[in-house]
Design a protein around this motif. Structure first.
Motif, PDB file in Angstrom:
ATOM      1  N   VAL A  11       0.877  -4.182   3.934  1.00  0.00           N
ATOM      2  CA  VAL A  11      -0.112  -4.633   4.901  1.00  0.00           C
ATOM      3  C   VAL A  11      -0.109  -6.159   4.878  1.00  0.00           C
ATOM      4  CG1 VAL A  11      -2.005  -4.434   3.238  1.00  0.00           C
ATOM      5  CG2 VAL A  11      -2.522  -4.482   5.658  1.00  0.00           C
ATOM      6  N   LEU A  20      -8.330  -2.495   8.810  1.00  0.00           N
ATOM      7  CA  LEU A  20      -8.751  -2.688   7.412  1.00  0.00           C
ATOM      8  C   LEU A  20      -9.845  -3.724   7.250  1.00  0.00           C
ATOM      9  CD1 LEU A  20      -5.897  -2.914   4.768  1.00  0.00           C
ATOM     10  CD2 LEU A  20      -8.008  -1.617   4.734  1.00  0.00           C
ATOM     11  N   LEU A  61       0.879  -1.165   0.000  1.00  0.00           N
ATOM     12  CA  LEU A  61       0.000   0.000   0.000  1.00  0.00           C
ATOM     13  C   LEU A  61       0.922   1.222   0.000  1.00  0.00           C
ATOM     14  CD1 LEU A  61      -2.756  -0.970   2.620  1.00  0.00           C
ATOM     15  CD2 LEU A  61      -2.877  -1.097   0.126  1.00  0.00           C
ATOM     16  N   ASN A  81       1.150  -4.794  11.412  1.00  0.00           N
ATOM     17  CA  ASN A  81       0.401  -3.730  10.738  1.00  0.00           C
ATOM     18  C   ASN A  81       0.212  -2.525  11.659  1.00  0.00           C
ATOM     19  OD1 ASN A  81       0.058  -5.193   8.386  1.00  0.00           O
ATOM     20  ND2 ASN A  81      -1.907  -6.056   9.038  1.00  0.00           N
ATOM     21  N   PHE A 107      -2.233   4.331  -5.107  1.00  0.00           N
ATOM     22  CA  PHE A 107      -2.220   2.992  -4.513  1.00  0.00           C
ATOM     23  C   PHE A 107      -1.535   1.955  -5.404  1.00  0.00           C
ATOM     24  CE2 PHE A 107      -4.634   2.709  -0.513  1.00  0.00           C
ATOM     25  CZ  PHE A 107      -5.018   4.035  -0.398  1.00  0.00           C
ATOM     26  N   GLU A 117     -10.645   5.318   0.552  1.00  0.00           N
ATOM     27  CA  GLU A 117      -9.278   4.784   0.529  1.00  0.00           C
ATOM     28  C   GLU A 117      -9.200   3.468   1.281  1.00  0.00           C
ATOM     29  OE1 GLU A 117      -6.034   7.308   1.469  1.00  0.00           O
ATOM     30  OE2 GLU A 117      -6.287   8.437  -0.410  1.00  0.00           O
ATOM     31  N   ASP A 165      -4.184  -0.077   9.488  1.00  0.00           N
ATOM     32  CA  ASP A 165      -4.259  -1.282   8.668  1.00  0.00           C
ATOM     33  C   ASP A 165      -4.852  -2.450   9.447  1.00  0.00           C
ATOM     34  OD1 ASP A 165      -3.278   0.093   6.550  1.00  0.00           O
ATOM     35  OD2 ASP A 165      -1.202  -0.583   6.786  1.00  0.00           O
ATOM     36  N   ALA A 205      -8.082  -0.131  -0.225  1.00  0.00           N
ATOM     37  CA  ALA A 205      -7.063  -0.985   0.395  1.00  0.00           C
ATOM     38  C   ALA A 205      -7.654  -2.364   0.705  1.00  0.00           C
ATOM     39  CB  ALA A 205      -6.538  -0.316   1.664  1.00  0.00           C
ATOM     40  N   GLN A 206      -8.871  -2.358   1.204  1.00  0.00           N
ATOM     41  CA  GLN A 206      -9.548  -3.619   1.521  1.00  0.00           C
ATOM     42  C   GLN A 206      -9.667  -4.500   0.275  1.00  0.00           C
ATOM     43  OE1 GLN A 206     -13.681  -3.433   2.825  1.00  0.00           O
ATOM     44  NE2 GLN A 206     -13.057  -3.698   4.947  1.00  0.00           N
TER      45      GLN A 206
END
Ligand SMILES: *Cc1c(COP(=O)(O)O)cnc(C)c1O
Length: 709
Positions: free
Chosen positions: A205, A236, A200, A229, A332, A246, A233, A250-251
């Motif tokens: 992560v 997350l 990321l 993490n 990202f 965001e 995170d 990321a997920q």
């Protein structure tokens, strides 16, 4: 499974019933009522208290209670029968898939989904999509599909809904202790716990991989709440559909990219990959990256990924399609396009979808572009999806956009009332569960007498109403009600009244309050002498959906209004448990969406299978099922108009539904109603089963790709 390691922390289980622990760690028990009864038999009160979670149950059960049942001949007989069934179930070569496609049995199909609705004790689902994924996994096990699932094990899951005294929905997040759910760490070939990582912006992560066993299918679920993490995170994967855009991005990177990496670490090279909705579509990027890193050109890599991918889209609601602004994607995915051997511009173009606020990277576009098989989830939704996405194939006519459909279905044994299951066992023999999609077999329903079907109807309705009263009682107790107030709940609702159910997500397009459009007319319907009608509502609104929450507030307040009170109730915290009671216990299943926004809907299929006629707008799956004798269509195919549609609904209630329910013969049986119940079962149970659905997925989507490979 290493039972000795596993047994740590549990109440010691007498040897004679020692396999109770093994059973607790395979969700097979959840769709076998006799297996559930086994735990109930040991301590029914505890079973309710820990919300039907056998892993927690075995941690908290008292030694004396285990010792006692281990001495009971009757318990042991039940125990041995269930264990024999469980063992027989795990013999793989007699399944439909093994017999139909013997040469494909060693292939693997990876099935990715952001949520899996398997059981109320595992709150890692929010609604229809999750329930469908959970049912998909269970049926894959029943039919012997060589499938493995990939998703998230959210430590806080989806929220528990509490309704305040003012009628406001509050969202409560409870920490799920992984030692109390049927999940075990997943190990690689060297016996090491599997942890994967994804890059990321400015960091990596990490996600630990857990395994949940669902019959013969393994489900691998990732959790980011681990060292090293950073706190953000770790959050997350904390909640389903939480956080900002965001976090969502990321997920989805962890789900799609991390999910493929998890499979590799586990030693799996699936032959095909199914993206169940766009959330997991980043998987195609990771898979292309693998091919390019191994020496393929980008075009070759894209072709290979496409030839082995299936994409299912689940909603025509625009907000249901994740799309990330280009600048966010650049941040990202910095560096990723080089690994694919393409430029940043080419990368972004892969999934470009211009919105009125600018260009975005659309997960649906990515999935549709990079999957050889694409489908919607009902006939109507197939048409709507072709209209929505045909611009991706400018060389084709809109109606020829290459998006097919497979109509959703339900995992029958998970949703059928045990009373009905027993009646079906009696009439069709216990092997009926192997032929659920066989419409001919279901003609046997005609051999069950009117008297018996009606008796069962009254039994299941009464059981459901007791459950509803108990729920309301618990809520009042939580709010500090005195004994007198608590006792009034025993008088609530009428066991013999026509009971209409409405349980669904409170998204505005579902029009949860359409019923209250003309309250005076509704009151007349409810209060006709000798023909009482009552309504049971349940459902959650997304925590940030204010209009959705306002609908819940309105229903809640209506339930106290003079002329409606006692005939309208709202049950808190709609989940699989509440759902199971309602879809088998009410008399009519009401559905009022704005056409064509209900892609399929499956709750009506659960109801129909239980002999409960649908009273529904002609949307989703219902136009395919409705035959004039198995329920009712509200209105016509015209554009939705709340006022007019409500009028159609009242007309039907007054002229069709209420009279049919209350028109009784000399034995007190509503023959016309029972005929409709039969027709509902015969038309819905086979055709809208997960068994039919997965055979169709196999024949039309999975197997053609497996054979091309
Ligand atoms: C079946 C089910 C759903 C999906 O039903 P819809 O018809 O799409 O509303 C959602 N939540 C629960 C708990 C269910 O059991």
């Amino acid at each position: 499974m290493d039972t000795a390691t596993l047994a740590a922390g549990f109440t010691p289980i007498p040897k004679r019933i020692g396999r109770l622990l093994e059973l607790a760690y395979n969700l097979w028990w959840s769709w076998h009522p006799e297996a559930t009864a086994l735990y109930q038999e040991i301590d029914a009160e505890l079973w309710e208290e820990i919300y039907h979670n056998p892993v927690r149950f075995l941690r908290e059960v008292r030694q004396v209670d285990l010792d006692k049942v281990a001495q009971s001949a009757e318990f042991l007989r039940l125990y041995h029968k269930i264990m024999a069934d469980f063992d027989a179930y795990q013999v793989f070569d007699r399944t439909w898939f093994a017999q139909t496609y013997p040469d494909l049995a060693d292939r693997r199909i990876a099935y990715f989904s952001a949520e899996f609705g398997l059981h109320e004790s595992l709150p890692i689902y929010s609604g229809g999509l999750g329930i469908l994924s959970g049912d998909h996994i269970k049926e894959a096990s029943d039919l012997g599909l060589p499938l493995i699932g990939v998703g998230f094990l959210y430590p806080q899951g989806y929220f528990k809904q509490v309704i305040t005294a003012e009628g406001n929905q509050e969202a409560i997040y409870q920490k799920v202790r992984f030692s109390e759910v049927p999940a075990l760490p997943a190990f690689d070939a060297n016996g090491k716990e599997v942890v994967v990582s994804v890059g990321l912006p400015g960091r990596r992560v990490y996600a630990k991989v857990w395994r949940i066993q669902v019959g013969n299918v393994s489900l691998f679920l990732m959790d980011t709440d681990i060292h090293p993490n950073n706190p953000n995170d770790r959050e997350l994967s904390a909640r389903l559909y939480g956080g900002d855009q965001e976090m969502r991005l990321a997920q989805e990177m962890v789900l799609g990219i991390g999910g493929v990496r998890a499979l590799r670490r586990l030693g799996h090279i699936p032959a095909i990959y199914h993206m169940n909705e766009g959330h997991s579509a980043f998987m195609v990027l990771e898979r292309m990256r693998e091919y390019v890193q191994a020496g393929s050109s980008f075009d070759e890599a894209a072709a290979r990924v496409k030839a082995t991918s299936v994409f299912t889209t689940h909603t025509p609601v625009p907000a249901g399609h994740d799309a990330f602004p280009f600048p966010m994607m650049e941040k990202f995915f910095a560096g990723f396009w080089e690994q694919l051997g393409i430029s940043k511009e080419q990368f972004l173009e892969l999934a470009r979808h211009d919105q009125n606020w600018g260009p975005t990277f659309s997960m649906t576009v990515l999935g549709l572009r990079l999957a050889a098989k694409r489908n919607g989830v009902s006939k109507l939704h197939g048409e709507v999806s072709r209209r929505m996405w045909h611009w991706l194939w400018p060389e084709r006519k809109p109606e020829q956009a290459p998006i097919s459909y497979v109509t959703n279905g339900i995992h029958t044994e998970s949703w059928l009332a045990p009373e009905l299951k027993a009646a079906f066992d009696d009439e069709m023999g216990p092997d009926w569960v192997l032929n659920i999609d066989d419409a001919q077999m279901w003609q046997a329903i005609d051999r069950i007498s009117d008297e018996k079907l009606w008796r069962l109807r009254n039994m299941v309705r009464a059981r459901m109403l007791n459950f509803v009263r108990m729920r309301i009682r618990h809520r009042l107790a939580r709010m500090g009600a005195d004994q007198g107030q608590l006792d009034t709940t025993f008088q609530l609702l009428n066991n013999n009244a026509l009971t209409i159910g409405f349980a669904r997500r409170f998204a505005t397009y579902k029009r949860g309050t359409l019923l209250f459009t003309d309250v005076e007319r509704l009151k007349r319907i409810i209060h006709t002498t000798g023909r009482p009608v009552q309504f049971i509502f349940a459902g959650k609104a997304h925590p940030r959906d204010e209009p959705g929450k306002a609908l819940i507030r309105e229903i809640y307040h209506r339930s106290f209004e003079a002329g409606l009170a006692g005939h309208i109730v709202f049950v808190e915290d709609y989940d699989i448990n509440v759902g199971r009671h309602l879809v088998s216990g009410v008399d009519v299943w009401l559905n009022t969406p704005r056409r064509p926004y209900e892609a399929s809907g499956t709750s009506g299929q659960k109801a129909g299978t239980n002999g409960i006629p649908n009273l529904s707008i002609s949307d989703g799956w219902w136009p395919e099922a409705y035959d004039g004798a198995n329920g009712w269509v509200i209105g016509t195919d015209e554009e939705p108009d709340d006022h007019r549609d409500a009028g159609y609904l009242y007309d039907l209630l007054e002229k069709e539904v209420v009279p049919r329910f209350y028109n009784r013969n000399e034995q007190g049986i509503p023959e016309g109603w029972v005929a409709m119940m039969r027709q509902s079962i015969k038309t819905v149970a086979p055709q809208f089963s997960m068994s039919r659905m997965l055979k169709e997925y196999s024949r039309e989507l999975y197997v053609p790709l497996l054979q091309n490979e």
